[in-house]
Design a protein around this motif. Structure first.
Motif, short mmCIF file in Angstrom:
data_model
loop_
_atom_site.label_atom_id
_atom_site.label_comp_id
_atom_site.label_asym_id
_atom_site.label_seq_id
_atom_site.Cartn_x
_atom_site.Cartn_y
_atom_site.Cartn_z
N LEU A 77 -12.62 3.63 2.46
CA LEU A 77 -11.20 3.95 2.34
C LEU A 77 -10.76 3.80 0.89
O LEU A 77 -11.28 2.96 0.15
CB LEU A 77 -10.36 3.02 3.21
N LEU A 78 -9.80 4.60 0.49
CA LEU A 78 -9.22 4.58 -0.84
C LEU A 78 -7.74 4.27 -0.68
O LEU A 78 -7.07 4.88 0.14
CB LEU A 78 -9.40 5.94 -1.52
N TYR A 79 -7.25 3.29 -1.43
CA TYR A 79 -5.85 2.87 -1.35
C TYR A 79 -5.20 2.99 -2.71
O TYR A 79 -5.83 2.74 -3.74
CB TYR A 79 -5.74 1.39 -0.96
N GLU B 4 -0.35 4.52 -0.58
CA GLU B 4 -1.09 5.62 0.05
C GLU B 4 -2.45 5.11 0.45
O GLU B 4 -2.95 4.13 -0.11
CB GLU B 4 -1.30 6.78 -0.93
N ASN B 5 -3.08 5.79 1.42
CA ASN B 5 -4.48 5.52 1.75
C ASN B 5 -5.10 6.76 2.34
O ASN B 5 -4.39 7.62 2.87
CB ASN B 5 -4.63 4.31 2.67
N GLN B 6 -6.42 6.87 2.18
CA GLN B 6 -7.14 8.00 2.77
C GLN B 6 -8.61 7.63 2.90
O GLN B 6 -9.11 6.75 2.21
CB GLN B 6 -6.99 9.27 1.93
N SER B 7 -9.28 8.33 3.82
CA SER B 7 -10.72 8.15 3.99
C SER B 7 -11.44 8.86 2.85
O SER B 7 -11.01 9.93 2.41
CB SER B 7 -11.18 8.75 5.31
N VAL C 91 -2.34 0.92 -4.38
CA VAL C 91 -1.60 -0.32 -4.17
C VAL C 91 -0.63 -0.49 -5.32
O VAL C 91 -1.00 -0.26 -6.48
CB VAL C 91 -2.57 -1.52 -4.11
N ILE D 227 0.86 -1.18 0.00
CA ILE D 227 0.00 0.00 0.00
C ILE D 227 0.90 1.23 0.00
O ILE D 227 1.70 1.44 0.91
CB ILE D 227 -0.94 0.00 1.21
N THR E 98 -11.30 -3.19 4.27
CA THR E 98 -10.20 -3.72 3.46
C THR E 98 -10.55 -3.49 2.00
O THR E 98 -11.73 -3.35 1.65
CB THR E 98 -9.98 -5.23 3.70
N PRO E 99 -9.55 -3.45 1.10
CA PRO E 99 -9.85 -3.24 -0.32
C PRO E 99 -10.78 -4.31 -0.87
O PRO E 99 -10.56 -5.50 -0.66
CB PRO E 99 -8.48 -3.31 -0.98
#
Length: 66
Positions: free
Chosen positions: A21-23, A13-16, A25, A11, A41-42
């Motif tokens: 959630l947005l990742y 980056e990730n953000q709400s 990958v 991963i 989870t994705p």
């Protein structure tokens, strides 16, 4: 003892986003970036595209451990 094989996907980056959630990958072998979304989870995944519609690719060398 056997050496642990490095993770193929990491991963970056990730953000709400809204209620989920947005990742971002990355496939460490190819460098291809993916967008993954999900609640905890994705759950869904698609290649990340740049402004020209091309798939975003990082140099795989930056993900190798030496």
């Amino acid at each position: 003892m056997a050496k642990k094989k490095p993770d193929r996907f990491v991963i970056k980056e990730n953000q709400s986003l809204g209620g989920g959630l947005l990742y971002v990958v990355v496939d460490t072998q190819t460098g291809v970036n993916y967008i993954a979304v999900g609640a905890l989870t994705p759950s869904y995944i698609t290649p990340l595209l740049d402004a020209g519609g091309n798939i975003v690719v990082d140099s795989p060398a930056q993900y190798t451990l030496e």
